[in-house]
Design an enzyme around this catalytic site. Structure first.
Site, PDB file in Angstrom:
ATOM      1  N   GLU A 149       1.592   5.541  -1.861  1.00  0.00           N
ATOM      2  CA  GLU A 149       0.670   5.313  -2.530  1.00  0.00           C
ATOM      3  C   GLU A 149      -0.464   6.047  -1.739  1.00  0.00           C
ATOM      4  OE1 GLU A 149       0.547   1.329  -3.776  1.00  0.00           O
ATOM      5  OE2 GLU A 149       1.042   1.520  -6.023  1.00  0.00           O
ATOM      6  N   GLU A 157      -4.365  -4.029   4.974  1.00  0.00           N
ATOM      7  CA  GLU A 157      -2.437  -4.119   4.850  1.00  0.00           C
ATOM      8  C   GLU A 157      -2.502  -2.659   3.904  1.00  0.00           C
ATOM      9  OE1 GLU A 157       0.333  -3.848   2.984  1.00  0.00           O
ATOM     10  OE2 GLU A 157      -0.594  -5.108   1.598  1.00  0.00           O
ATOM     11  N   GLU A 179     -14.293   5.200   1.407  1.00  0.00           N
ATOM     12  CA  GLU A 179     -14.603   6.680   1.359  1.00  0.00           C
ATOM     13  C   GLU A 179     -16.649   7.033   0.768  1.00  0.00           C
ATOM     14  OE1 GLU A 179     -10.224   7.354   1.131  1.00  0.00           O
ATOM     15  OE2 GLU A 179     -12.105   6.299   0.371  1.00  0.00           O
TER      16      GLU A 179
END
Length: 250
Positions: free
Chosen positions: A50, A41, A26
Site C-alpha cells: 500500500e 502506523e 501532502e
C-alpha cells in the site's frame, strides 16, 4: 476518524492542548514550522504493501526538526521456508482437475498472488534470515525498492512448499527499547505473514541450503501494489532445482 478524535479531545477538556487537523499529509498546512515527533502506523502486509511509507518520509522532510524523532524508526524484513502440503494441495493444485475440468490457468494466477495468513511455527523448516533493514529517520523513498540475497539452511529433513516473509518494528528512540515482530513464532498480529508458494516441491535435508535473491519494487501501474521477483536454487541430495518466480501483491 479525525472528526471523532476532535470530539473526544473537546469532551475530555484538551482542546487547548491538542489540535486535530483533517486532510492528506501532502496537502495540509501546520500551525507550526517544525515538529519534534512524527508517529505513524504506516506498515502494510509484507511491510511495504500500500506504499504508505512515502507519506511518512514526506512529512519527515517537510516538518521534522533537526533533533526530532520518527516513531517507529527501525523496521526489518525477514524470510524463512515452510512445509505446507495441505494448503497447497487444497487451494492451488485443486485447479488441475475441477470436477474433471482443467482449470490450471487459475492455478498460475493463484501462485502469483502472495497469501497473507498466519503460519504455524511448527511448519518452519529452515532458519530465519534478515533480508533488509530500514532506518525511517534516514532512508529515502528509493530505498524501499531493493534486491537482496538469501541463504536458508534446513533445520530438519522435510519438504519446502513456500517461503514466508514477515517484519519486525522497533522504537529505538524511546527511553526503553520497544518493538514487536510479526513473525510466526511471535504473538499474532493483523499483519499475519506473507506466504510465497513455490512451483516446485523441494525435498531438503538437514544442513542443506536454499539460496537465491528477492527483488522488491512498486508496481509501475499501481504504486500501492508490490512486484516481487524470487530466484531460488538448491543442489541437494534429493532435490536439484533452479527457478525464477514472479509475484504481485494487490
Amino acid at each position: 476518524m479525525a472528526d471523532m478524535a476532535k470530539e473526544i479531545v473537546n469532551t475530555n477538556g484538551y482542546s487547548n492542548v491538542i489540535t486535530v487537523i483533517k486532510g492528506k499529509v501532502e496537502e495540509i498546512e501546520l500551525p507550526v514550522p517544525k515538529v519534534d515527533v512524527i508517529i505513524s502506523e504506516w506498515m502494510g502486509y509484507f511491510l511495504l504493501f500500500e506504499n504508505m511509507l512515502n507519506t511518512v518520509l514526506y512529512a519527515r522532510d517537510k516538518w521534522l526538526a533537526e533533533d526530532g524523532v520518527v516513531l517507529p524508526d527501525k523496521c526489518s524484513l525477514h524470510l524463512t521456508a515452510i512445509e505446507d502440503a495441505e494448503y497447497k494441495e487444497d487451494k492451488i493444485e485443486f485447479w488441475n482437475n475441477v470436477y474433471g475440468f482443467d482449470m490450471s490457468c487459475i492455478k498460475k494466477q493463484a501462485m502469483m498472488e502472495p497469501l497473507v495468513d498466519t503460519v504455524d511455527a511448527n511448519q518452519i523448516v529452515t532458519n530465519c534470515q534478515l533480508l533488509k533493514t530500514m532506518d525511517i529517520s534516514k532512508m529515502t523513498s528509493g530505498d524501499a525498492s531493493f534486491t537482496v540475497p538469501f541463504k536458508l539452511t534446513a533445520e530438519r529433513n522435510d519438504y519446502i512448499h513456500a517461503l514466508v516473509a514477515y517484519f519486525n518494528v522497533s522504537f529505538t528512540k524511546c527511553h526503553k527499547l520497544m518493538g514487536f515482530s510479526t513473525g510466526p513464532r511471535s504473538k499474532a498480529t493483523h499483519w499475519k505473514q506473507t506466504v510465497l508458494y513455490l512451483e516446485d516441491v523441494i525435498t531438503i535435508c538437514e544442513g542443506e541450503t536454499l539460496t537465491g535473491s528477492m527483488t522488491v519494487s512498486n508496481n509501475k501501474k499501481n504504486p500501492r501494489d508490490i512486484d516481487i521477483k524470487l530466484k531460488y536454487s538448491l543442489n541437494g541430495q534429493r532435490s536439484q532445482v533452479s527457478r525464477t518466480q514472479f509475484y504481485k501483491m494487490r
